[in-house]
Design a protein around this motif. Structure first.
Motif, PDB file in Angstrom:
ATOM      1  N   PRO A 211     -84.885  70.283  20.239  1.00 21.12           N
ATOM      2  CA  PRO A 211     -84.470  71.161  19.140  1.00 21.12           C
ATOM      3  C   PRO A 211     -83.373  72.116  19.610  1.00 21.12           C
ATOM      4  O   PRO A 211     -83.535  72.798  20.630  1.00 21.12           O
ATOM      5  CB  PRO A 211     -85.752  71.917  18.781  1.00 21.12           C
ATOM      6  N   THR A 212     -82.262  72.156  18.885  1.00 23.37           N
ATOM      7  CA  THR A 212     -81.079  72.880  19.347  1.00 23.37           C
ATOM      8  C   THR A 212     -80.535  73.790  18.265  1.00 23.37           C
ATOM      9  O   THR A 212     -80.322  73.361  17.129  1.00 23.37           O
ATOM     10  CB  THR A 212     -79.987  71.891  19.801  1.00 23.37           C
ATOM     11  N   LEU A 213     -80.311  75.043  18.640  1.00 19.96           N
ATOM     12  CA  LEU A 213     -79.665  76.006  17.750  1.00 19.96           C
ATOM     13  C   LEU A 213     -78.169  76.002  18.052  1.00 19.96           C
ATOM     14  O   LEU A 213     -77.758  76.404  19.141  1.00 19.96           O
ATOM     15  CB  LEU A 213     -80.249  77.404  17.977  1.00 19.96           C
ATOM     16  N   VAL A 214     -77.357  75.535  17.106  1.00 18.52           N
ATOM     17  CA  VAL A 214     -75.903  75.565  17.248  1.00 18.52           C
ATOM     18  C   VAL A 214     -75.398  76.680  16.340  1.00 18.52           C
ATOM     19  O   VAL A 214     -75.594  76.623  15.119  1.00 18.52           O
ATOM     20  CB  VAL A 214     -75.252  74.230  16.860  1.00 18.52           C
ATOM     21  N   SER A 215     -74.755  77.678  16.930  1.00 19.42           N
ATOM     22  CA  SER A 215     -74.345  78.834  16.141  1.00 19.42           C
ATOM     23  C   SER A 215     -72.944  79.271  16.531  1.00 19.42           C
ATOM     24  O   SER A 215     -72.587  79.291  17.716  1.00 19.42           O
ATOM     25  CB  SER A 215     -75.332  79.985  16.343  1.00 19.42           C
ATOM     26  N   ASN A 216     -72.154  79.642  15.544  1.00 19.35           N
ATOM     27  CA  ASN A 216     -70.790  80.100  15.755  1.00 19.35           C
ATOM     28  C   ASN A 216     -70.782  81.361  16.614  1.00 19.35           C
ATOM     29  O   ASN A 216     -71.675  82.198  16.524  1.00 19.35           O
ATOM     30  CB  ASN A 216     -70.139  80.359  14.399  1.00 19.35           C
ATOM     31  N   VAL A 217     -69.738  81.521  17.439  1.00 20.27           N
ATOM     32  CA  VAL A 217     -69.700  82.659  18.359  1.00 20.27           C
ATOM     33  C   VAL A 217     -69.657  84.000  17.626  1.00 20.27           C
ATOM     34  O   VAL A 217     -70.217  84.991  18.112  1.00 20.27           O
ATOM     35  CB  VAL A 217     -68.528  82.541  19.354  1.00 20.27           C
ATOM     36  N   GLU A 218     -69.020  84.060  16.460  1.00 19.64           N
ATOM     37  CA  GLU A 218     -69.017  85.331  15.722  1.00 19.64           C
ATOM     38  C   GLU A 218     -70.410  85.655  15.199  1.00 19.64           C
ATOM     39  O   GLU A 218     -70.810  86.820  15.187  1.00 19.64           O
ATOM     40  CB  GLU A 218     -68.020  85.295  14.563  1.00 19.64           C
ATOM     41  N   THR A 219     -71.144  84.633  14.765  1.00 19.85           N
ATOM     42  CA  THR A 219     -72.522  84.856  14.334  1.00 19.85           C
ATOM     43  C   THR A 219     -73.330  85.472  15.469  1.00 19.85           C
ATOM     44  O   THR A 219     -74.022  86.484  15.287  1.00 19.85           O
ATOM     45  CB  THR A 219     -73.171  83.531  13.909  1.00 19.85           C
ATOM     46  N   LEU A 220     -73.228  84.866  16.653  1.00 17.45           N
ATOM     47  CA  LEU A 220     -73.966  85.366  17.814  1.00 17.45           C
ATOM     48  C   LEU A 220     -73.522  86.777  18.193  1.00 17.45           C
ATOM     49  O   LEU A 220     -74.339  87.589  18.652  1.00 17.45           O
ATOM     50  CB  LEU A 220     -73.775  84.416  18.999  1.00 17.45           C
ATOM     51  N   ALA A 221     -72.241  87.075  18.004  1.00 18.82           N
ATOM     52  CA  ALA A 221     -71.710  88.389  18.373  1.00 18.82           C
ATOM     53  C   ALA A 221     -72.299  89.516  17.534  1.00 18.82           C
ATOM     54  O   ALA A 221     -72.164  90.697  17.895  1.00 18.82           O
ATOM     55  CB  ALA A 221     -70.183  88.392  18.253  1.00 18.82           C
TER      56      ALA A 221
END
Length: 442
Positions: A211-221
């Motif tokens: 199971p993998t969470l792929v998230s945009n860098v701005e979202t993570l920021a």
């Protein structure tokens, strides 16, 4: 008074006047680990349940294009997680990927974050890993300067995030489809950076089948702000359904792009005034990058949030906003469709042939060579080809064609008669309209 944080090659990085920026920073150059910690970064992780609650209450939405609720993604990955043999307390067999492969040509906000605030992105990646219990994390990029910046930041930290997962940087060749989440997973797994069929989706079986969470860098920021200040402070900006701030890459002919941090819900007319473009000069805009197509002057009555733009048949997407002033909308649409044709992954027949056909028809229209039969075919293709590709490229092409025909009928008719005043000097089809070049973004 407007604060300009950095300027290089004519580009500026600007927060919304009177606001305290959350994602941009006031220092020049790359933020160091010392500077980031001095601003409150890399805080010790407290209760995971409390952090998860703040994230859910915040209503944080993805910044990569679809605007999907981040908490729902987290929940999906946590639901499929399992405890691996010998795993430390709190860790599971899950993976997190920070997606910094900025496929939209008119955007440079992800590259700016990775190049200038790598520790903010890494801290967000660390917190996302804590939320899903991931022991492994990846930073996925195509920009060599972003790779160097992230690797230098990791070196500052001794190669290890504070109480965080193992980090690997994966660099691929840039491409429109390379940023799609299943393409990111396939590339991390050692394959080509191209989308795969669904199901399974990454939250079900992603990197190494986990199971993998792929998230945009701005979202993570956005996560470090949430961890430090909480959901109520996060919601102090924005709207009920589109809370917080977002990064907007704004371009207009003859000027270098500007990166703004704006509150969701800002009237488009206010952004136009901030950018110094008269409303009378505006013909329309590409909003959200290439994906959602063209808007005409009705955008002057809209606000910059997911719900307002969705009601208008568009979307905020990655926050890229290209302002049409002197450009012919037909030529712009032809350029975008030509780009989709060249960037096609070549995996789905309907997309490979469909984007090529729509690009050819739009190109002929822009050059004054199309007839009513070509126009009818373009209109039909923009409807019947939707939803037939493994990724969003074909839908994006359909959006471009359909929005051109619906919102700029006079310009289309003028091209049928080969009497467009903007194109009188000859066809001017940009191969990548409003592209934000990668050089000198610091």
């Amino acid at each position: 008074m407007e604060h300009i944080f950095s300027s290089a090659g004519g580009r500026t990085v600007v927060p919304y006047p009177g606001s305290d920026p959350r994602l941009l920073h006031t220092g020049g150059g790359v933020e160091t680990a010392y500077e980031y910690r001095d601003r409150g970064g890399y805080r010790p992780v407290g209760s995971v349940a409390a952090l998860a609650d703040e994230v859910e209450r915040s209503g944080l939405r993805g910044r990569g294009g679809a605007g999907f609720p981040f908490a729902v993604k987290v929940s999906g990955v946590r639901g499929g997680s399992r405890v691996g043999a010998g795993a430390p307390a709190g860790w599971t067999d899950t993976v997190v990927v920070a997606n910094g492969e900025e496929g939209e040509p008119a955007s440079f906000k992800d590259r700016w974050l990775l190049r200038n605030r790598p520790h903010l992105v890494l801290d967000g990646l660390r917190l996302a890993a804590v939320l899903v219990g991931a022991r492994r994390a990846y930073v996925y990029v195509s920009d060599p300067e972003s790779t160097r910046s992230v690797e230098a930041a990791l070196t500052e930290l001794g190669g290890v995030l504070p109480a965080g997962p193992e980090i690997t940087v994966v660099q691929v060749e840039p491409g429109y489809v390379a940023g799609e989440e299943s393409a990111a997973v396939q590339a991390v797994n050692g394959g080509p950076a191209k989308p795969t069929d669904k199901p399974p989706r990454p939250f079900e079986a992603g990197v190494a089948g986990l199971p993998t969470l792929v998230s945009n860098v701005e979202t993570l920021a956005n996560l470090p702000f949430l961890d430090r200040w909480g959901a109520d402070a996060y919601r102090a900006a924005g709207t009920a359904l589109s809370p917080g701030t977002f990064l907007a890459t704004v371009t207009v002919a003859g000027r270098a792009p500007t990166l703004y941090e704006l509150p969701h819900g800002l009237p488009f007319a206010d952004l136009l005034a901030l950018h110094g473009v008269a409303a009378t000069d505006l013909r329309g805009a590409l909003v959200g990058g290439y994906f959602t197509g063209l808007l005409d002057r009705t955008i002057l009555d809209l606000t910059l949030d997911h719900e307002s733009l969705r009601r208008a048949g568009a979307g905020l997407g990655c926050g890229a906003i290209a302002l049409l002033t002197t450009e012919c909308p037909v030529a712009v649409a032809a350029g975008v469709l030509g780009y989709f044709d060249r960037e096609n992954a070549g995996q789905c027949g309907s997309c490979f042939n469909g984007t090529a056909a729509m690009a050819a028809a739009a190109g002929a229209l822009a050059e004054g060579r199309a007839g009513t039969a070509d126009l009818q075919r373009l209109r039909r293709w923009s409807t019947v080809l939707r939803g037939r590709g493994a990724c969003g490229t074909l839908d994006a092409a359909c959006n471009t064609a359909a929005s051109l025909l619906a919102r700029f009928p006079q310009e289309v008719t003028a091209h049928l008669d080969n009497r467009c005043p903007d194109c009188a000097a000859g066809p001017a089809i940009d191969p990548a309209p409003f592209q934000a070049a990668t050089e000198v973004l610091l």
